[in-house]
Design a protein around this motif. Structure first.
Motif, PDB file in Angstrom:
ATOM      1  N   LYS A 305       0.809  -1.224   0.000  1.00 25.49           N
ATOM      2  CA  LYS A 305       0.000   0.000   0.000  1.00 25.49           C
ATOM      3  C   LYS A 305       0.844   1.276   0.000  1.00 25.49           C
ATOM      4  N   ASN A 306       2.115   1.138   0.374  1.00 22.10           N
ATOM      5  CA  ASN A 306       2.972   2.328   0.465  1.00 22.10           C
ATOM      6  C   ASN A 306       3.863   2.556  -0.749  1.00 22.10           C
ATOM      7  N   VAL A 307       3.976   1.570  -1.640  1.00 22.13           N
ATOM      8  CA  VAL A 307       4.817   1.771  -2.821  1.00 22.13           C
ATOM      9  C   VAL A 307       4.135   2.745  -3.783  1.00 22.13           C
ATOM     10  N   LYS A 308       4.911   3.188  -4.751  1.00 20.28           N
ATOM     11  CA  LYS A 308       4.447   4.245  -5.652  1.00 20.28           C
ATOM     12  C   LYS A 308       3.168   3.873  -6.396  1.00 20.28           C
ATOM     13  N   VAL A 309       3.050   2.582  -6.814  1.00 20.86           N
ATOM     14  CA  VAL A 309       1.881   2.197  -7.614  1.00 20.86           C
ATOM     15  C   VAL A 309       0.610   2.057  -6.778  1.00 20.86           C
ATOM     16  N   ARG A 310       0.746   1.988  -5.457  1.00 18.63           N
ATOM     17  CA  ARG A 310      -0.402   2.044  -4.550  1.00 18.63           C
ATOM     18  C   ARG A 310      -1.448   0.957  -4.792  1.00 18.63           C
ATOM     19  N   TYR A 311      -1.144  -0.248  -4.409  1.00 17.37           N
ATOM     20  CA  TYR A 311      -2.166  -1.295  -4.424  1.00 17.37           C
ATOM     21  C   TYR A 311      -3.193  -0.959  -3.347  1.00 17.37           C
ATOM     22  N   LYS A 312      -4.474  -1.162  -3.609  1.00 21.59           N
ATOM     23  CA  LYS A 312      -5.507  -0.623  -2.727  1.00 21.59           C
ATOM     24  C   LYS A 312      -6.108  -1.656  -1.767  1.00 21.59           C
ATOM     25  N   ASN A 313      -6.949  -2.529  -2.266  1.00 20.40           N
ATOM     26  CA  ASN A 313      -7.654  -3.478  -1.401  1.00 20.40           C
ATOM     27  C   ASN A 313      -6.897  -4.807  -1.360  1.00 20.40           C
ATOM     28  N   ILE A 314      -6.536  -5.252  -0.184  1.00 27.07           N
ATOM     29  CA  ILE A 314      -5.720  -6.456  -0.048  1.00 27.07           C
ATOM     30  C   ILE A 314      -6.466  -7.512   0.761  1.00 27.07           C
ATOM     31  N   VAL A 315      -6.725  -8.642   0.116  1.00 23.59           N
ATOM     32  CA  VAL A 315      -7.324  -9.805   0.764  1.00 23.59           C
ATOM     33  C   VAL A 315      -6.200 -10.802   1.029  1.00 23.59           C
ATOM     34  N   ALA A 316      -6.071 -11.248   2.274  1.00 22.16           N
ATOM     35  CA  ALA A 316      -5.040 -12.216   2.639  1.00 22.16           C
ATOM     36  C   ALA A 316      -5.700 -13.561   2.908  1.00 22.16           C
ATOM     37  N   PHE A 317      -5.148 -14.606   2.303  1.00 23.15           N
ATOM     38  CA  PHE A 317      -5.707 -15.954   2.458  1.00 23.15           C
ATOM     39  C   PHE A 317      -4.639 -16.911   2.973  1.00 23.15           C
ATOM     40  N   GLY A 318      -4.924 -17.567   4.083  1.00 18.20           N
ATOM     41  CA  GLY A 318      -4.030 -18.599   4.618  1.00 18.20           C
ATOM     42  C   GLY A 318      -4.727 -19.942   4.595  1.00 18.20           C
ATOM     43  N   LEU A 319      -3.987 -20.993   4.273  1.00 15.62           N
ATOM     44  CA  LEU A 319      -4.584 -22.322   4.293  1.00 15.62           C
ATOM     45  C   LEU A 319      -5.136 -22.645   5.683  1.00 15.62           C
ATOM     46  N   VAL A 320      -4.290 -22.418   6.705  1.00  6.83           N
ATOM     47  CA  VAL A 320      -4.743 -22.612   8.087  1.00  6.83           C
ATOM     48  C   VAL A 320      -4.174 -21.500   8.961  1.00  6.83           C
ATOM     49  N   GLY A 321      -4.841 -21.229  10.078  1.00 10.60           N
ATOM     50  CA  GLY A 321      -4.336 -20.192  10.964  1.00 10.60           C
ATOM     51  C   GLY A 321      -5.012 -20.187  12.311  1.00 10.60           C
ATOM     52  N   ASN A 322      -4.403 -19.490  13.245  1.00 16.80           N
ATOM     53  CA  ASN A 322      -5.018 -19.278  14.557  1.00 16.80           C
ATOM     54  C   ASN A 322      -6.155 -18.277  14.407  1.00 16.80           C
ATOM     55  N   ILE A 323      -7.290 -18.621  14.948  1.00 21.50           N
ATOM     56  CA  ILE A 323      -8.455 -17.759  14.780  1.00 21.50           C
ATOM     57  C   ILE A 323      -8.613 -16.773  15.927  1.00 21.50           C
ATOM     58  N   LYS A 324      -8.061 -17.110  17.114  1.00 18.83           N
ATOM     59  CA  LYS A 324      -8.202 -16.234  18.277  1.00 18.83           C
ATOM     60  C   LYS A 324      -6.832 -15.882  18.842  1.00 18.83           C
ATOM     61  N   GLY A 325      -6.661 -14.603  19.171  1.00 12.36           N
ATOM     62  CA  GLY A 325      -5.444 -14.166  19.848  1.00 12.36           C
ATOM     63  C   GLY A 325      -4.193 -14.390  19.039  1.00 12.36           C
ATOM     64  N   TYR A 326      -3.061 -14.459  19.759  1.00 12.78           N
ATOM     65  CA  TYR A 326      -1.779 -14.665  19.128  1.00 12.78           C
ATOM     66  C   TYR A 326      -1.075 -15.852  19.769  1.00 12.78           C
ATOM     67  N   ASP A 327      -1.049 -16.927  19.043  1.00  6.75           N
ATOM     68  CA  ASP A 327      -0.342 -18.130  19.494  1.00  6.75           C
ATOM     69  C   ASP A 327       0.761 -18.427  18.496  1.00  6.75           C
ATOM     70  N   VAL A 328       1.900 -18.826  18.996  1.00  4.78           N
ATOM     71  CA  VAL A 328       3.019 -19.146  18.113  1.00  4.78           C
ATOM     72  C   VAL A 328       2.845 -20.555  17.561  1.00  4.78           C
ATOM     73  N   ILE A 329       2.822 -20.673  16.253  1.00  2.00           N
ATOM     74  CA  ILE A 329       2.760 -21.974  15.608  1.00  2.00           C
ATOM     75  C   ILE A 329       4.190 -22.378  15.297  1.00  2.00           C
ATOM     76  N   ARG A 330       4.701 -23.358  15.979  1.00  2.00           N
ATOM     77  CA  ARG A 330       6.107 -23.727  15.830  1.00  2.00           C
ATOM     78  C   ARG A 330       6.326 -24.967  14.968  1.00  2.00           C
ATOM     79  N   GLU A 331       5.289 -25.793  14.810  1.00  2.00           N
ATOM     80  CA  GLU A 331       5.506 -27.086  14.159  1.00  2.00           C
ATOM     81  C   GLU A 331       5.771 -26.967  12.667  1.00  2.00           C
ATOM     82  N   ILE A 332       5.281 -25.873  12.036  1.00  2.00           N
ATOM     83  CA  ILE A 332       5.366 -25.773  10.575  1.00  2.00           C
ATOM     84  C   ILE A 332       6.351 -24.685  10.188  1.00  2.00           C
TER      85      ILE A 332
END
Length: 332
Positions: A305-332
């Motif tokens: 979003k900060n580069v000169k060309v200015r990408y606007k709307n960003i959707v991030a997709f993860g195969l799997v993830g922590n849904i609550k809070g912040y937990d460290v995933i160490r196994e992968i």
């Protein structure tokens, strides 16, 4: 092939503890084709298991088969269907046990004091509750970023599945990703790609995605999961090239960092756009395999979003993830 011959095969395996097709052919004096036909039937029935890869393959009695027959027939049909569709256990010797077979093995080895039926119904309930939040095929975890970071640059954070369930451990998809990365197993990457592709295609359509970018890996591997995954998805859109740069003497994987601050610094100082003069796109899809804190997504989105060309709307997709809070995933 007669029923008696089938019994002789089982008797031979029980007596010797193992058998190769060659052993059975020699003992029973029948054709190789007939032996393999009957072995295939016994495998399908769950009476035996197959160990090894050609040309060295052994057949053993499935010690869980009686338990499966006696106890699982008492389960509600819905519970049985949920387990068959969602459960995967990977044994210490590397066997992938899907559905009820895997659930029985897991329960017997790791939950010995709990009744199988009680565990099975509890698992089905947990999965059913989670599925209420993923009716479109993905989980919307955008609130997670807002709860974690002071500044949020990702407009939508989506997961195909959560990383793990309480008591029952990592989800099926999380286990596949974990072992696909660790073992560099192309057949597992194929399976993951088949599971993810229709979901990603729907996201592309839903959010009018114009270009995609994949979070680059940190750890050098003979076979890079994200490179293989990207190739198999074959998304027919322009690709924004991201690169991983090591400022210090050694690469530090996100999974080894124990604090959120460290993860933010790691993502901010190691992930870069290879070409900042790429055409500007309105809607971008960022893809990663496993999301712990979300720092890699958020810091990459900041740069986009900060580069000169200015990408606007960003959707991030993860195969799997922590849904609550912040937990460290160490196994992968």
């Amino acid at each position: 092939m007669t029923t008696n011959t089938r019994g002789e095969i089982l008797e031979y395996i029980v007596y010797h503890g193992q058998a190769r097709a060659y052993d059975l052919q020699k003992k029973l004096q029948i054709s190789r084709v007939a032996i393999h036909k009957q072995l295939k039937r016994l495998l399908k029935e769950g009476l035996i298991i197959r160990v090894g890869t050609p040309p060295i393959v052994f057949y053993k009695l499935n010690s869980e088969s009686k338990m499966r027959t006696d106890e699982t027939k008492q389960l509600p049909e819905f519970t049985h269907q949920v387990i068959e569709a969602n459960f995967l256990h990977i044994t210490p010797d590397g066997r992938l046990l899907y559905g009820m077979e895997g659930f029985i093995y897991w329960a017997k080895e790791y939950q010995k004091d709990k009744p199988l039926i009680q565990l099975a119904n509890a698992y089905a309930k947990v999965v059913q509750e989670q599925n209420k939040f993923s009716q479109q095929g993905w989980l919307d975890a955008t609130f997670k970023l807002k709860d974690t970071f002071k500044e949020v640059f990702v407009d939508k954070l989506l997961f195909q599945d959560i990383y793990s369930y309480k008591v029952f451990g990592r989800t099926k998809l999380a286990k596949l990703v974990m072992y696909a990365k660790q073992a560099g197993a192309r057949e597992l990457i194929d399976k993951i790609s088949d599971m993810a592709k229709p979901v990603i295609e729907k996201i592309v359509k839903t959010y009018s995605i114009e270009a995609v970018a994949f979070i680059p890996p940190t750890v050098p591997r003979p076979l890079q999961f994200m490179d293989e995954f990207s190739d198999r998805l074959a998304i027919p859109l322009p690709k924004i090239k991201l690169v991983k740069v090591v400022p210090g003497d050694i690469p530090i994987p996100q999974k080894t960092l124990s604090s959120l601050k460290e993860r933010i610094i790691n993502a901010r100082d190691t992930i870069y756009l290879k070409h900042v003069a790429d055409p500007s796109y309105e809607n971008i899809l960022l893809i990663d395999d496993v999301v712990g804190s979300g720092a890699s997504f958020n810091e990459t989105a900041r740069k986009l979003k900060n580069v000169k060309v200015r990408y606007k709307n960003i959707v991030a997709f993860g195969l799997v993830g922590n849904i609550k809070g912040y937990d460290v995933i160490r196994e992968i």
